[in-house]
Design an enzyme around this catalytic site. Structure first.
Site, PDB file in Angstrom:
ATOM      1  N   GLU A 147      42.153  30.566   0.358  1.00  0.00           N
ATOM      2  CA  GLU A 147      41.238  29.713   1.100  1.00  0.00           C
ATOM      3  C   GLU A 147      40.340  28.867   0.201  1.00  0.00           C
ATOM      4  O   GLU A 147      40.225  27.652   0.406  1.00  0.00           O
ATOM      5  CB  GLU A 147      40.374  30.555   2.044  1.00  0.00           C
ATOM      6  N   THR A 148      39.685  29.484  -0.762  1.00  0.00           N
ATOM      7  CA  THR A 148      38.644  28.739  -1.500  1.00  0.00           C
ATOM      8  C   THR A 148      38.620  29.012  -3.003  1.00  0.00           C
ATOM      9  O   THR A 148      37.658  28.658  -3.681  1.00  0.00           O
ATOM     10  CB  THR A 148      37.246  29.068  -0.942  1.00  0.00           C
TER      11      THR A 148
END
Length: 368
Positions: A147-148
């Site tokens: 995700e990040t």
């Protein structure tokens, strides 16, 4: 011929689709905003000039028991951002998928190194989350990495701009425009409720072009439903508390019925004389077939797959011009796709988590 760059861009857009999360905000404390600058915060048409948006503001206020003047004032400050419309527009029909290329985007040295650092810094918290929910540390770590990159890429769009743009200016070219616009309107409502309840400035938070927020990229409804205070500081903070991030991801999967100790998938081979691929692929990624049924349809499972106590799905991962990759996905594989409806995404999460676990084990001698 479609260029490699275009293929990669399309695949990244597919991967970046928002999740559907939320949280029962038991504790009402202010959520800190990220310090990264907004993207195109002043670009586009102010929504305060549109009567349809102001009517919607009144409806939102009534449904969510919010101050109508506050909702109107908040949406009037939101801006339509053309880049968001472009980002959410699906790639052209016929754009080939390529699992090997997609995987290389996520299972690579930078993410693995960052994942090792994250794992070692949060060993006790990861172990506690796994003990409480049954969700393996490797899956939690894989999600946050995909995700990040462990908080390195949280998104620079103002969340209010993203959600308002996708509620009222969703691209006509999308085949499911009405349904998707309605979804983002519910997320906009959830965001307004969340920020009002926690005393957060709705103009301050930054996230993805789809309005996903924090290290785990939770949508506002997911923050409200599944976000938990895992560090016991009386608030849910998915921007700054790594413990809350870990606990909330584990809680999300537990809510979607993660089964403790169950593998995510098994290797497969095919008995071409009996293979009924059309029937096997019809349910897509939804577990539908018992191991004996799957074998009757021409799938050859290993011993572990034959002993699986639940249902399986035949997962196809296309490789461009090369032969596809196939696995038998379990109920837990399907649970990962509740975070993002994509078998490619789920397998990238699994593979990244395993790669990080192996690197941690090699560095420390810890058991996997």
């Amino acid at each position: 011929m479609v260029s490699l760059k275009k293929i990669l861009t399309a695949l990244i857009l597919i991967a970046a689709c928002a999740h559907s999360m939320g949280a029962n905000g038991k504790k009402h404390h202010k959520t800190k905003a990220t310090s990264k600058p907004a993207v195109a915060a002043t670009e586009g048409t102010p929504y305060g000039q549109r009567e349809d948006v102001m009517r919607a503001a009144d409806d939102i206020a009534q449904r969510r028991n919010l101050d109508p003047a506050w909702v109107r004032a908040t949406l009037s400050k939101a801006r339509m951002v053309p880049a968001i419309v472009r980002a959410i527009t699906p790639p052209a029909v016929g754009t080939p998928k390529n699992w090997a290329l997609y995987r290389s985007r996520f299972v690579e040295p930078i993410r693995i190194k960052a994942g090792v650092k994250f794992w070692l810094a949060n060993q006790e918290t990861l172990a506690r989350a796994e003990a409480q929910t049954g969700v393996p540390a490797s899956i939690i770590v894989g999600i946050i990495g995909v995700e990040t990159i462990y908080g390195q890429q949280l998104g620079n769009y103002r969340v209010i701009d993203a959600l308002t743009t996708l509620s009222f200016d969703f691209p006509d070219a999308h085949p499911r425009k009405a349904a998707r616009a309605a979804y983002f309107l519910t997320e906009l409502e959830a965001y307004l409720s969340l920020t009002q309840r926690t005393g957060t400035d709705p103009m301050a938070l930054r996230g993805s072009y789809a309005g996903a927020m924090g290290w785990p990229q939770f949508m506002p409804s997911s923050w409200a439903k599944y976000g938990i205070d895992f560090d016991a500081d009386s608030r849910v903070d998915l921007f700054h508390s790594q413990a809350d991030v870990i606990g909330s991801v584990a809680n999300y999967f537990q809510a979607f019925k993660w089964q403790r100790g169950m593998p995510t998938h098994y290797p497969v081979q095919f008995d071409m004389a009996r293979l009924d691929q059309a029937a096997l692929m019809a349910p897509d990624i939804v577990p539908t077939f018992s191991p004996p049924t799957m074998q009757d349809k021409g799938v050859v499972l290993d011993a572990a797959g034959q002993a699986h106590p639940g249902l399986l799905a035949l997962i196809e991962l296309q490789n461009g011009a090369e032969p596809p990759t196939y696995v038998a996905g379990t109920e837990n594989f399907y649970v990962i796709t509740r975070y993002n409806w994509s078998s490619y995404y789920a397998m990238a999460v699994i593979d990244l988590g395993q790669a990080v676990a192996q690197a941690v084990q090699a560095q420390t001698g810890m058991p996997k």
